[in-house]
Design a protein around this motif. Structure first.
Motif, PDB file in Angstrom:
ATOM      1  N   ARG A 167     -11.518 -27.360 -29.869  1.00 58.13           N
ATOM      2  CA  ARG A 167     -11.893 -27.215 -31.273  1.00 58.13           C
ATOM      3  C   ARG A 167     -11.961 -28.580 -31.965  1.00 58.13           C
ATOM      4  N   LEU A 168     -11.023 -29.464 -31.610  1.00 50.98           N
ATOM      5  CA  LEU A 168     -10.998 -30.778 -32.237  1.00 50.98           C
ATOM      6  C   LEU A 168     -12.231 -31.595 -31.867  1.00 50.98           C
ATOM      7  N   ASP A 169     -12.647 -31.539 -30.612  1.00 44.67           N
ATOM      8  CA  ASP A 169     -13.850 -32.267 -30.201  1.00 44.67           C
ATOM      9  C   ASP A 169     -15.081 -31.726 -30.920  1.00 44.67           C
ATOM     10  N   ALA A 170     -15.134 -30.410 -31.109  1.00 44.14           N
ATOM     11  CA  ALA A 170     -16.261 -29.815 -31.831  1.00 44.14           C
ATOM     12  C   ALA A 170     -16.280 -30.292 -33.283  1.00 44.14           C
ATOM     13  N   VAL A 171     -15.089 -30.351 -33.893  1.00 45.71           N
ATOM     14  CA  VAL A 171     -15.006 -30.818 -35.282  1.00 45.71           C
ATOM     15  C   VAL A 171     -15.429 -32.286 -35.368  1.00 45.71           C
ATOM     16  N   LYS A 172     -15.001 -33.104 -34.404  1.00 43.36           N
ATOM     17  CA  LYS A 172     -15.377 -34.516 -34.423  1.00 43.36           C
ATOM     18  C   LYS A 172     -16.887 -34.690 -34.405  1.00 43.36           C
ATOM     19  N   LYS A 173     -17.553 -33.937 -33.539  1.00 45.19           N
ATOM     20  CA  LYS A 173     -19.008 -34.080 -33.428  1.00 45.19           C
ATOM     21  C   LYS A 173     -19.710 -33.625 -34.695  1.00 45.19           C
ATOM     22  N   VAL A 174     -19.320 -32.464 -35.216  1.00 42.06           N
ATOM     23  CA  VAL A 174     -19.996 -31.921 -36.397  1.00 42.06           C
ATOM     24  C   VAL A 174     -19.743 -32.804 -37.621  1.00 42.06           C
ATOM     25  N   VAL A 175     -18.497 -33.230 -37.808  1.00 41.34           N
ATOM     26  CA  VAL A 175     -18.168 -34.052 -38.967  1.00 41.34           C
ATOM     27  C   VAL A 175     -18.833 -35.421 -38.857  1.00 41.34           C
ATOM     28  N   SER A 176     -18.914 -35.987 -37.655  1.00 42.37           N
ATOM     29  CA  SER A 176     -19.570 -37.272 -37.467  1.00 42.37           C
ATOM     30  C   SER A 176     -21.045 -37.189 -37.842  1.00 42.37           C
ATOM     31  N   ASP A 177     -21.727 -36.134 -37.404  1.00 38.01           N
ATOM     32  CA  ASP A 177     -23.128 -35.950 -37.771  1.00 38.01           C
ATOM     33  C   ASP A 177     -23.274 -35.766 -39.280  1.00 38.01           C
ATOM     34  N   PHE A 178     -22.348 -35.037 -39.868  1.00 39.25           N
ATOM     35  CA  PHE A 178     -22.401 -34.771 -41.308  1.00 39.25           C
ATOM     36  C   PHE A 178     -22.238 -36.059 -42.121  1.00 39.25           C
ATOM     37  N   VAL A 182     -12.840 -23.200 -38.268  1.00 37.18           N
ATOM     38  CA  VAL A 182     -13.409 -24.028 -37.216  1.00 37.18           C
ATOM     39  C   VAL A 182     -14.366 -23.237 -36.345  1.00 37.18           C
ATOM     40  N   GLY A 183     -14.366 -21.934 -36.456  1.00 36.65           N
ATOM     41  CA  GLY A 183     -15.248 -21.116 -35.628  1.00 36.65           C
ATOM     42  C   GLY A 183     -16.725 -21.342 -35.899  1.00 36.65           C
ATOM     43  N   SER A 184     -17.106 -21.732 -37.144  1.00 34.46           N
ATOM     44  CA  SER A 184     -18.531 -21.894 -37.436  1.00 34.46           C
ATOM     45  C   SER A 184     -18.776 -23.060 -38.398  1.00 34.46           C
ATOM     46  N   PRO A 185     -18.398 -24.278 -38.039  1.00 37.79           N
ATOM     47  CA  PRO A 185     -18.601 -25.399 -38.949  1.00 37.79           C
ATOM     48  C   PRO A 185     -20.055 -25.826 -39.078  1.00 37.79           C
ATOM     49  N   SER A 237      -2.837 -26.654 -32.188  1.00 40.81           N
ATOM     50  CA  SER A 237      -3.687 -25.493 -31.943  1.00 40.81           C
ATOM     51  C   SER A 237      -5.160 -25.880 -31.840  1.00 40.81           C
ATOM     52  N   MET A 238      -5.526 -27.081 -32.307  1.00 43.16           N
ATOM     53  CA  MET A 238      -6.913 -27.537 -32.224  1.00 43.16           C
ATOM     54  C   MET A 238      -7.296 -27.961 -30.808  1.00 43.16           C
ATOM     55  N   LEU A 239      -6.339 -27.889 -29.875  1.00 41.20           N
ATOM     56  CA  LEU A 239      -6.624 -28.219 -28.478  1.00 41.20           C
ATOM     57  C   LEU A 239      -7.192 -27.056 -27.690  1.00 41.20           C
ATOM     58  N   GLU A 240      -7.323 -25.888 -28.327  1.00 43.12           N
ATOM     59  CA  GLU A 240      -7.881 -24.721 -27.636  1.00 43.12           C
ATOM     60  C   GLU A 240      -9.331 -24.994 -27.233  1.00 43.12           C
ATOM     61  N   PRO A 241      -9.678 -24.837 -25.945  1.00 45.30           N
ATOM     62  CA  PRO A 241     -11.044 -25.136 -25.485  1.00 45.30           C
ATOM     63  C   PRO A 241     -11.967 -23.921 -25.633  1.00 45.30           C
ATOM     64  N   ASP A 242     -12.195 -23.476 -26.832  1.00 45.61           N
ATOM     65  CA  ASP A 242     -13.012 -22.281 -27.033  1.00 45.61           C
ATOM     66  C   ASP A 242     -14.371 -22.609 -27.659  1.00 45.61           C
TER      67      ASP A 242
END
Length: 250
Positions: free
Chosen positions: A125-136, A239-242, A110-115
């Motif tokens: 969603r997964l790409d967004a999480v990767k970027k935010v977590v990497s910066d964190f 995941v909507g607002s990490p 479900s993390m493959l949704e391009p929203d």
């Protein structure tokens, strides 16, 4: 201040003298002396050459030869090295304000949704999480961070570490569906608790998921109770607002 880890190694300095005194001299193939039948010829050559072949005086036998001095110097340096010289400075008191953070990331399909939108293009969603977590993780220089990925099963991908570069390499290489299609949040939290249980200091679990617990052997309520009993702070992030949460945590 300089100290030696093994000062008793300096006793080895006496070894060459003990060997010289205790062991007999090495004998040649023809005994202790070398017979030279043409000694008289050498004397005549010595006179003609200005004394180059003149026999040494008996006093020279009592002096230490230069080769011995050089060899003993090398031996002395080896003894000093074996003693392990060390320079010890004043003790420095370090401030430990770090935390042990275990990141628990949902990689179900479900993390493959391009929203999500980034740089004017749609991302999953997964790409967004990767970027935010990497910066964190890059910003948390003083914290140890571990990584757990979960779907149908939960897996420890990186134990608690200060090596943020390796952690980010693992983070960017993960793909949705690697751990299964369903979501076992309870099992993932239990695995995070297991890895934090024996650690001291401030311990935090950060859970990022886009769904509900629908698989696994441990329910979400049971996992939350275990975290409460252990006194470990647990943050659940949709995941909507990490980005908002990570800005607050940093």
């Amino acid at each position: 201040m300089m100290i030696f880890a093994y000062p008793y190694a300096f006793l080895l300095l006496l070894v060459p003298f003990l060997v010289y005194k205790l062991l007999p001299a090495v004998k040649g193939m023809h005994g202790d002396a070398l017979r030279v039948p043409f000694l008289s010829d050498l004397e005549r050559i010595s006179i003609a050459s200005g004394g180059i072949w003149a026999p040494q005086s008996s006093s020279s036998n009592n002096t230490i030869s230069k080769p011995f001095i050089w060899l003993y110097l090398v031996w002395a340096l080896l003894c000093v090295a074996a003693a392990r010289p060390q320079i010890v400075g004043e003790p420095m008191r370090l401030q430990n304000n770090s935390r042990d953070i275990m990141l628990v990331l949902d990689i179900s399909t479900s993390m493959l949704e391009p929203d999500f939108s980034f740089a004017n293009r749609r991302i999953t969603r997964l790409d967004a999480v990767k970027k935010v977590v990497s910066d964190f993780t890059t910003k948390r220089a003083n914290d140890r961070i571990g990584l757990i990925l979960f779907g149908t099963r939960a897996y420890l991908q990186a134990p608690l570490t200060y090596d943020k570069a390796s952690l980010n390499d693992i983070l960017w290489s993960m793909q949705a569906g690697m751990a299964g299609d369903s979501t076992s949040i309870g099992d993932a939290l239990a695995l995070a608790l297991k890895n934090l249980k024996d650690q001291t200091g401030d311990k935090v679990i950060i859970l990022l998921t886009d769904g509900e617990n629908n698989d696994g052997s441990l329910s979400l309520a049971q996992a939350i109770k275990l975290a409460k009993d252990e006194g470990i702070k647990t943050y659940t992030i949709g995941v909507g607002s990490p980005n908002v949460f990570f800005q607050m945590l940093s």
